[in-house]
Write an enzyme that holds these catalytic residues in place. Structure first.
Site, PDB file in Angstrom:
ATOM      1  CE  LYS A   8      -7.173   3.817  59.800  1.00  0.00           C
ATOM      2  NZ  LYS A   8      -7.839   3.529  61.088  1.00  0.00           N
TER       3      LYS A   8
ATOM      4  CG  ASN B  90      -4.062  16.145  56.955  1.00  0.00           C
ATOM      5  OD1 ASN B  90      -4.714  15.785  55.976  1.00  0.00           O
ATOM      6  ND2 ASN B  90      -2.770  15.930  57.044  1.00  0.00           N
TER       7      ASN B  90
ATOM      8  CE1 TYR C  62      -3.563   4.508  59.524  1.00  0.00           C
ATOM      9  CE2 TYR C  62      -3.122   5.845  57.591  1.00  0.00           C
ATOM     10  CZ  TYR C  62      -3.818   5.630  58.755  1.00  0.00           C
ATOM     11  OH  TYR C  62      -4.775   6.535  59.141  1.00  0.00           O
TER      12      TYR C  62
ATOM     13  CB  SER D  13       0.014  -0.031  72.307  1.00  0.00           C
ATOM     14  OG  SER D  13      -0.802   0.512  71.286  1.00  0.00           O
TER      15      SER D  13
ATOM     16  CB  SER E   2      -7.542   7.536  56.804  1.00  0.00           C
ATOM     17  OG  SER E   2      -6.596   8.383  56.195  1.00  0.00           O
TER      18      SER E   2
ATOM     19  CB  THR F 284      -4.843   7.297  53.617  1.00  0.00           C
ATOM     20  OG1 THR F 284      -3.677   6.859  52.941  1.00  0.00           O
ATOM     21  CG2 THR F 284      -5.465   6.135  54.343  1.00  0.00           C
TER      22      THR F 284
HETATM   23  N1  UFG Z   1       5.144  18.101  56.304  1.00  0.00           N
HETATM   24  C1  UFG Z   1       6.319  18.835  56.291  1.00  0.00           C
HETATM   25  N2  UFG Z   1       7.225  18.620  57.296  1.00  0.00           N
HETATM   26  C2  UFG Z   1       7.013  17.726  58.295  1.00  0.00           C
HETATM   27  C3  UFG Z   1       5.807  16.991  58.298  1.00  0.00           C
HETATM   28  C4  UFG Z   1       4.905  17.201  57.282  1.00  0.00           C
HETATM   29  O1  UFG Z   1       6.551  19.655  55.401  1.00  0.00           O
HETATM   30  O2  UFG Z   1       7.885  17.567  59.163  1.00  0.00           O
HETATM   31  C5  UFG Z   1       4.156  18.342  55.243  1.00  0.00           C
HETATM   32  C6  UFG Z   1       3.836  17.145  54.382  1.00  0.00           C
HETATM   33  O3  UFG Z   1       4.721  17.045  53.300  1.00  0.00           O
HETATM   34  C7  UFG Z   1       2.383  17.417  53.967  1.00  0.00           C
HETATM   35  C8  UFG Z   1       1.814  18.165  55.171  1.00  0.00           C
HETATM   36  O4  UFG Z   1       2.933  18.676  55.878  1.00  0.00           O
HETATM   37  O5  UFG Z   1       2.363  18.294  52.866  1.00  0.00           O
HETATM   38  C9  UFG Z   1       1.000  17.268  56.110  1.00  0.00           C
HETATM   39  O6  UFG Z   1       1.787  16.160  56.480  1.00  0.00           O
HETATM   40  P1  UFG Z   1       1.321  15.191  57.683  1.00  0.00           P
HETATM   41  O7  UFG Z   1       2.417  14.172  57.852  1.00  0.00           O
HETATM   42  O8  UFG Z   1       0.946  15.992  58.867  1.00  0.00           O
HETATM   43  O9  UFG Z   1      -0.007  14.550  57.133  1.00  0.00           O
HETATM   44  P2  UFG Z   1      -0.261  13.663  55.822  1.00  0.00           P
HETATM   45  O10 UFG Z   1      -1.238  14.438  54.999  1.00  0.00           O
HETATM   46  O11 UFG Z   1       0.977  13.226  55.180  1.00  0.00           O
HETATM   47  O12 UFG Z   1      -0.885  12.360  56.481  1.00  0.00           O
HETATM   48  C10 UFG Z   1      -2.153  12.404  57.032  1.00  0.00           C
HETATM   49  C11 UFG Z   1      -2.278  11.388  58.159  1.00  0.00           C
HETATM   50  C12 UFG Z   1      -2.218   9.970  57.637  1.00  0.00           C
HETATM   51  C13 UFG Z   1      -3.126   9.786  56.458  1.00  0.00           C
HETATM   52  C14 UFG Z   1      -2.852  10.837  55.427  1.00  0.00           C
HETATM   53  C15 UFG Z   1      -3.742  10.760  54.215  1.00  0.00           C
HETATM   54  O13 UFG Z   1      -1.254  11.552  59.100  1.00  0.00           O
HETATM   55  O14 UFG Z   1      -2.646   9.102  58.657  1.00  0.00           O
HETATM   56  O15 UFG Z   1      -3.039  12.124  56.024  1.00  0.00           O
HETATM   57  O16 UFG Z   1      -5.053  10.950  54.595  1.00  0.00           O
HETATM   58  F1  UFG Z   1      -2.912   8.574  55.909  1.00  0.00           F
END
Ligand code: UFG
Length: 337
Positions: free
Chosen positions: A155, A181, A151, A36, A126, A128
């Site tokens: 978890k 990450n 989500y 998927s 995660s 999270t």
């Molecule tokens: N960020 C940007 N621009 C973007 C995307 C992200 O500035 O276009 C920043 C976010 O604000 C954050 C960092 O980059 O500070 C990382 O963001 P991600 O979306 O790559 O990752 P997250 O930490 O938000 O999320 C990850 C996983 C989730 C999990 C979460 C908490 O993708 O599955 O960590 O563990 F839930």
């Protein structure tokens, strides 16, 4: 004797890298994936890296009859459960589908494992689960919960299900690996992350921006209480992460009960730091602009990685520069993947 490991969601980004590491150590690997959010050609790609094509069962893990077919045909010794929906924003829009899919597949898997006497499970959890209330660095004994999206709750709930099940099943081993990450790709350039549509996560957005597929990166907020004002995360190379699964699996064969283990580097990097290292090691530009904060984002998130070191004798080896180089190598090799 050679052990057989079933990877649910095994055709995905993390599953493919776990498959490679396991096969390179002589494990027999079976993938179960309904494709998927992944492609069947990953089988041949894993084969090109390791010399062996893993067997892929194109099934839905939540479909009991289909899953029983896999257990009946293969002599499975352990399961790494990676199947699940994983998009944070989508889970807010479609909570029922997230709860149904992620919980159902786990319950079905546990029931079928019980029927076939399979007692070792590694679960793809995660960071999270630490929610918004704990202070960094996160240690595994901190209370989980108060997640900010469905989500994350799936978890948390699955971890609880596994805890209760392990308690009721004395010779069962359940190990919840709390990923920070995951980024990067296999250095061969043959396997990596293939996000659907516009990426939500930072690294794929950065690689697509560098490749000219996206015009510019939006940096979500530069007014966080961090040295440069941008959010900080514990980025971990997916190959290190995959090796963490192998270490957990080896550990599980002599373990019973429930454990949560962080898989992270123990260090946090900011968005701008990552962009800068990416530009430097790859000699490319990543145009960006500062945008408002994204809802639900934390300022800083990183692991205390000492439990994994102590219990599994595992720690990360790769640097942020490795992550940026391998992510870009994958992007260049798979422009239309
Ligand atoms: N960020 C940007 N621009 C973007 C995307 C992200 O500035 O276009 C920043 C976010 O604000 C954050 C960092 O980059 O500070 C990382 O963001 P991600 O979306 O790559 O990752 P997250 O930490 O938000 O999320 C990850 C996983 C989730 C999990 C979460 C908490 O993708 O599955 O960590 O563990 F839930």
């Amino acid at each position: 004797m050679e052990k057989t490991v079933l990877l649910t969601g095994g055709a995905g980004f993390i599953g493919a890298h776990v498959a490679v590491e396991l096969q390179q150590l002589g494990y027999r690997v079976i993938l179960a994936d309904n494709l998927s959010n992944s492609q069947a050609d990953v089988v041949g790609r894993i084969g090109r890296i390791t010399g062996v094509d893993p067997k892929l069962w194109d099934i839905d893990v939540a479909d009991r009859t289909e899953l029983e077919g896999v257990f009946a045909a293969e002599q499975i010794d352990a399961v790494v459960h990676l199947a699940g929906f994983k998009a944070v924003g989508e889970s807010v829009q479609q909570p029922l589908s997230y709860y149904r899919n992620n919980l159902d597949s786990t319950l079905t898997l546990l029931e079928v494992m019980a029927d076939y006497g399979v007692k070792r499970l590694i679960f793809s959890s995660s960071a999270t689960v630490y929610g918004a209330d704990n202070a960094v660095p996160y240690t595994e004994d901190m209370p989980a919960g108060r997640c900010t999206n469905p989500y994350g709750w799936t978890k948390c709930m699955i971890e609880q299900i596994l805890k209760d099940y392990a308690l009721a099943t004395p010779d069962f081993s359940a190990i919840c690996l709390r990923y920070f990450n995951p980024v990067g790709a296999h250095m061969s350039g043959l396997i990596g992350e293939r996000p659907n549509g516009i990426p939500n996560n930072l690294m794929p957005y950065v690689t697509q921006t560098a490749a000219g597929i996206r015009q510019e990166l939006s940096v979500f907020g530069n007014d966080y209480p961090t040295p440069d004002g941008t959010g900080m995360r514990d980025y971990i190379h997916v190959v290190d992460l995959a090796k963490g699964h192998v270490a957990a699996l080896d550990y599980s064969f002599a373990h019973t009960g429930w454990e949560a283990i962080n898989l992270g580097t123990g260090k946090a990097s900011s968005v701008l730091e990552l962009v800068q290292v990416f530009e430097q090691v790859n000699g490319v530009k990543v145009p960006y602009r500062i945008a408002p904060r994204r809802d639900g984002d934390l300022a800083v998130c990183y692991a205390d990685a000492s439990k994994a070191k102590k219990l599994l004798n595992w720690q990360t080896e790769k640097t942020l520069a490795d992550m940026c180089r391998d992510s870009w190598n994958w992007q260049k090799n798979n422009a239309d993947a």
